[in-house]
Design an enzyme around this catalytic site. Sequence first.
Site, PDB file in Angstrom:
ATOM      1  N   GLN A  78       0.767  -1.374   9.350  1.00 21.56           N
ATOM      2  CA  GLN A  78       1.525  -0.223   8.854  1.00 21.56           C
ATOM      3  C   GLN A  78       0.808   1.083   9.191  1.00 21.56           C
ATOM      4  O   GLN A  78      -0.036   1.567   8.438  1.00 21.56           O
ATOM      5  CB  GLN A  78       1.755  -0.329   7.348  1.00 21.56           C
ATOM      6  CG  GLN A  78       2.709   0.730   6.856  1.00 21.56           C
ATOM      7  CD  GLN A  78       3.125   0.522   5.420  1.00 21.56           C
ATOM      8  OE1 GLN A  78       2.772  -0.448   4.779  1.00 21.56           O
ATOM      9  NE2 GLN A  78       3.890   1.466   4.914  1.00 21.56           N
ATOM     10  N   PHE A  79       1.167   1.667  10.330  1.00 20.28           N
ATOM     11  CA  PHE A  79       0.535   2.909  10.780  1.00 20.28           C
ATOM     12  C   PHE A  79       0.804   4.064   9.826  1.00 20.28           C
ATOM     13  O   PHE A  79       0.041   5.027   9.774  1.00 20.28           O
ATOM     14  CB  PHE A  79       0.965   3.267  12.206  1.00 20.28           C
ATOM     15  CG  PHE A  79       2.354   3.827  12.314  1.00 20.28           C
ATOM     16  CD1 PHE A  79       2.553   5.204  12.311  1.00 20.28           C
ATOM     17  CD2 PHE A  79       3.461   3.001  12.432  1.00 20.28           C
ATOM     18  CE1 PHE A  79       3.826   5.742  12.418  1.00 20.28           C
ATOM     19  CE2 PHE A  79       4.729   3.517  12.534  1.00 20.28           C
ATOM     20  CZ  PHE A  79       4.927   4.895  12.526  1.00 20.28           C
ATOM     21  N   THR A  80       1.860   3.970   9.024  1.00 20.68           N
ATOM     22  CA  THR A  80       2.201   5.073   8.135  1.00 20.68           C
ATOM     23  C   THR A  80       1.168   5.285   7.029  1.00 20.68           C
ATOM     24  O   THR A  80       1.207   6.307   6.337  1.00 20.68           O
ATOM     25  CB  THR A  80       3.598   4.889   7.502  1.00 20.68           C
ATOM     26  OG1 THR A  80       3.604   3.689   6.733  1.00 20.68           O
ATOM     27  CG2 THR A  80       4.673   4.832   8.586  1.00 20.68           C
TER      28      THR A  80
END
Length: 152
Positions: A78-80
């Site tokens: 999850q890059f967010t």
Amino acid sequence: MKFVVQRVDSASCTVEDKVTGSIEKGFLVFIGVSNEDNEEIADKMVKKLLGLRIFDDAEGKTNLALKDVGGSLLLISQFTLYADCSHGNRPSFINAGSPDHAEALYEYIISKVRAEGYTAETGIFGAEMLIKLENHGPFTIILDSRDIVKLK
């Protein structure tokens, strides 16, 4: 590197109407990677993750680790987690690791967890995923390598 760890009674990941990973009791872990992260940092994060004692013992105290309860992991990239919301209302993701770097470390983390003898289910890197979970507690822990690496 950031891990958002949720103690779950069940969790699953679906991509394009196909379940890619599903667990019962264990940890749902959202994994964020920055360009400064490496395998040494990942090793320390995995060690901390697998050692977390956040399951209830017979007295109801959070004293048991994942291995003590026969738990599994669902690992989701999850890059967010590296969203920068300091300017305006549209997050910037400039602090997230490049896709190639992040995917390599995500796969490395999966292999390390499995090498330790744990069942690790996954999502699909870069895909749009639907995550379902039953968070037990609720119980959510945030592990940040900026704090963990200092601990050695």
